[in-house]
Enzyme design. Structure first.
Site, short mmCIF file in Angstrom:
data_model
loop_
_atom_site.label_atom_id
_atom_site.label_comp_id
_atom_site.label_asym_id
_atom_site.label_seq_id
_atom_site.Cartn_x
_atom_site.Cartn_y
_atom_site.Cartn_z
CD1 TRP A 1 -2.15 -2.13 1.98
CD2 TRP A 1 -2.93 -1.33 0.03
NE1 TRP A 1 -3.15 -2.96 1.55
CE2 TRP A 1 -3.65 -2.49 0.36
CE3 TRP A 1 -3.24 -0.66 -1.14
CZ2 TRP A 1 -4.66 -3.00 -0.45
CZ3 TRP A 1 -4.25 -1.16 -1.96
CH2 TRP A 1 -4.96 -2.32 -1.61
CG ASP B 1 -3.24 3.93 4.27
OD1 ASP B 1 -4.24 3.75 4.98
OD2 ASP B 1 -3.00 3.27 3.24
CE LYS C 1 -8.80 -2.98 3.84
NZ LYS C 1 -7.64 -2.26 3.37
C1 PLP Z 1 -7.12 -1.88 2.07
C2 PLP Z 1 -6.07 -0.85 2.14
C3 PLP Z 1 -5.95 0.16 1.17
C4 PLP Z 1 -6.82 0.21 -0.06
O1 PLP Z 1 -8.09 0.59 0.26
P1 PLP Z 1 -9.21 0.86 -0.84
O2 PLP Z 1 -10.30 1.45 -0.04
O3 PLP Z 1 -9.53 -0.47 -1.46
O4 PLP Z 1 -8.65 1.79 -1.84
C5 PLP Z 1 -4.98 1.11 1.35
N1 PLP Z 1 -4.17 1.11 2.41
C6 PLP Z 1 -4.26 0.16 3.37
C7 PLP Z 1 -3.35 0.20 4.55
C8 PLP Z 1 -5.21 -0.84 3.27
O5 PLP Z 1 -5.29 -1.79 4.21
#
Ligand code: PLP
Length: 360
Positions: A101, A171, A195
């Site tokens: 990511w 993030d 998540k």
């Molecule tokens: C799942 C995830 C993403 C991607 O998320 P989307 O909503 O599918 O774009 C980005 N960063 C992390 C840390 C993730 O776990």
């Protein structure tokens, strides 16, 4: 009705209480005669829903007044572009690469400016967090970017990087609301909610006000400017209204559970049960350096692809869902987010013990 123990990395398990409440309100939200799904986002009722969600999130996280809370769409992945488009005044940013990511975010940022990879743990398949105490931070970096919890590899920063005074952007998709956080250490904290908070379709961006400006990169679409959404309190266009409503219910659930301190305690307890088992198992072992282990995503392997596949299959039959590791790493991964009950982790460990005995 049958409910499984759902270890999916995302979309993921939600508190049963929240799902039940949403079900109760499905046909008639508190006397409105309609579902929240059917309601104008400009209605008074909806305005209360989104305002209350924001107020509860602010309370839970202790978000200072000089930070805006935005409920947006496009997932975490859209932020990979939105962040450089809005923050790259000097067209320079430093990225710490701790997994796929972070790498995707870094690659996206290089479309818009000079994105430097100032540290990486790719040399050991992202199984650790690099030492970030004295990185070669660029003099003119607009920000330093991290992915705080690495969903795929199961690592988490236990200490934030020394950004040498530069704005930190994080993030936190897979560790959002899993433990207390000092918001003032960040310029932006953001994450997709699917998540640890709610249904897919909502991304929450917590952003310090001075970072919200008209001065975005040329050609930045209106919808990708933080200012657009900030000025309109996340109601510039139709927001992911139902998703935000569910997030609001999860915030109330967290408050009722005792807030982020209580979440942390609960999450540590759950993770310990699983890690303690892995540390003494002769069959299963964790794949991550101990100091950097995530409380949320726990990858493990047997060392044999065949046994891994057998385990995932038998686990599924026994009611343990989505334990297969990410397609890029194989093995297994148990995501044990806030809403996963302790009993779920205990039952998983009991099942692993039994599997180990049967396959010794
Ligand atoms: C799942 C995830 C993403 C991607 O998320 P989307 O909503 O599918 O774009 C980005 N960063 C992390 C840390 C993730 O776990």
């Amino acid at each position: 009705m049958k409910r499984v123990y759902n270890f999916s990395a995302g979309p993921a398990v939600l508190p049963e209480e929240v799902l039940k409440e949403a079900a109760d309100e499905m046909m008639d939200y508190r006397g409105c005669g309609m579902s929240v799904m059917e309601m104008s986002h400009r209605s008074k009722t909806y305005d209360n829903i989104i305002k209350e969600a924001e107020a509860d999130l602010r309370e839970i996280m202790g978000i200072p007044d000089n930070y805006k809370v935005l409920f947006l769409q496009g997932g975490a992945s859209q932020q990979f572009a939105m962040i450089p488009m809005n923050l790259m005044k000097n067209k320079v940013a430093d990225y710490i690469i701790t997994g796929q990511w972070a790498k995707k975010a870094w690659k996206e940022a290089s479309i818009y400016g000079k994105a430097n990879a100032v540290a990486s743990s790719e040399d050991k398949t992202f199984s650790y967090i690099p030492d970030c105490s004295d990185l070669p931070i660029s003099e003119d970096a607009d920000y330093v970017y991290i992915c705080e919890n690495n969903t795929i590899y199961g690592t988490k920063y236990k200490q934030l990087p020394n950004t040498k005074g530069k704005t930190l952007v994080a993030d936190v998709s897979s560790c959002f609301l899993s433990e207390p956080v000092d918001v003032t250490k960040y310029g932006i904290i953001y994450g997709g909610v699917q998540k640890n908070i709610g249904p897919a379709g909502v991304v929450i961006v917590i952003i310090r006000e001075d970072l919200i400006t008209e001065d975005t990169l040329p050609g930045t679409p209106t919808m990708l400017k933080f200012k657009t959404h900030s000025d309109a309190d996340s109601l510039y266009n139709t927001p992911p209204a139902y998703g935000i409503y569910i997030c609001g219910k999860v915030f109330k659930w967290i408050k009722k559970m005792g807030g982020l301190e209580a979440m942390k305690e609960r999450n540590e307890k759950k993770a310990k049960i699983l890690y303690d088992f892995l540390d003494q198992s002769k069959l299963f072992h964790g794949t991550v350096v101990k100091e950097d282990r995530s409380l949320m995503n726990v990858p493990f392997v047997t060392g044999s692809d065949e046994l891994d596949a057998k385990f995932v299959k038998e686990a599924k039959e026994a009611g343990f869902e989505s334990l297969k590791g990410h397609r890029s790493v194989g093995g297994m991964r148990a995501s044990i987010y806030n809403a996963m009950p302790i009993e779920g982790v205990e039952a998983l460990v009991a099942f692993m013990k039994k599997f180990e005995e049967e396959n010794a």
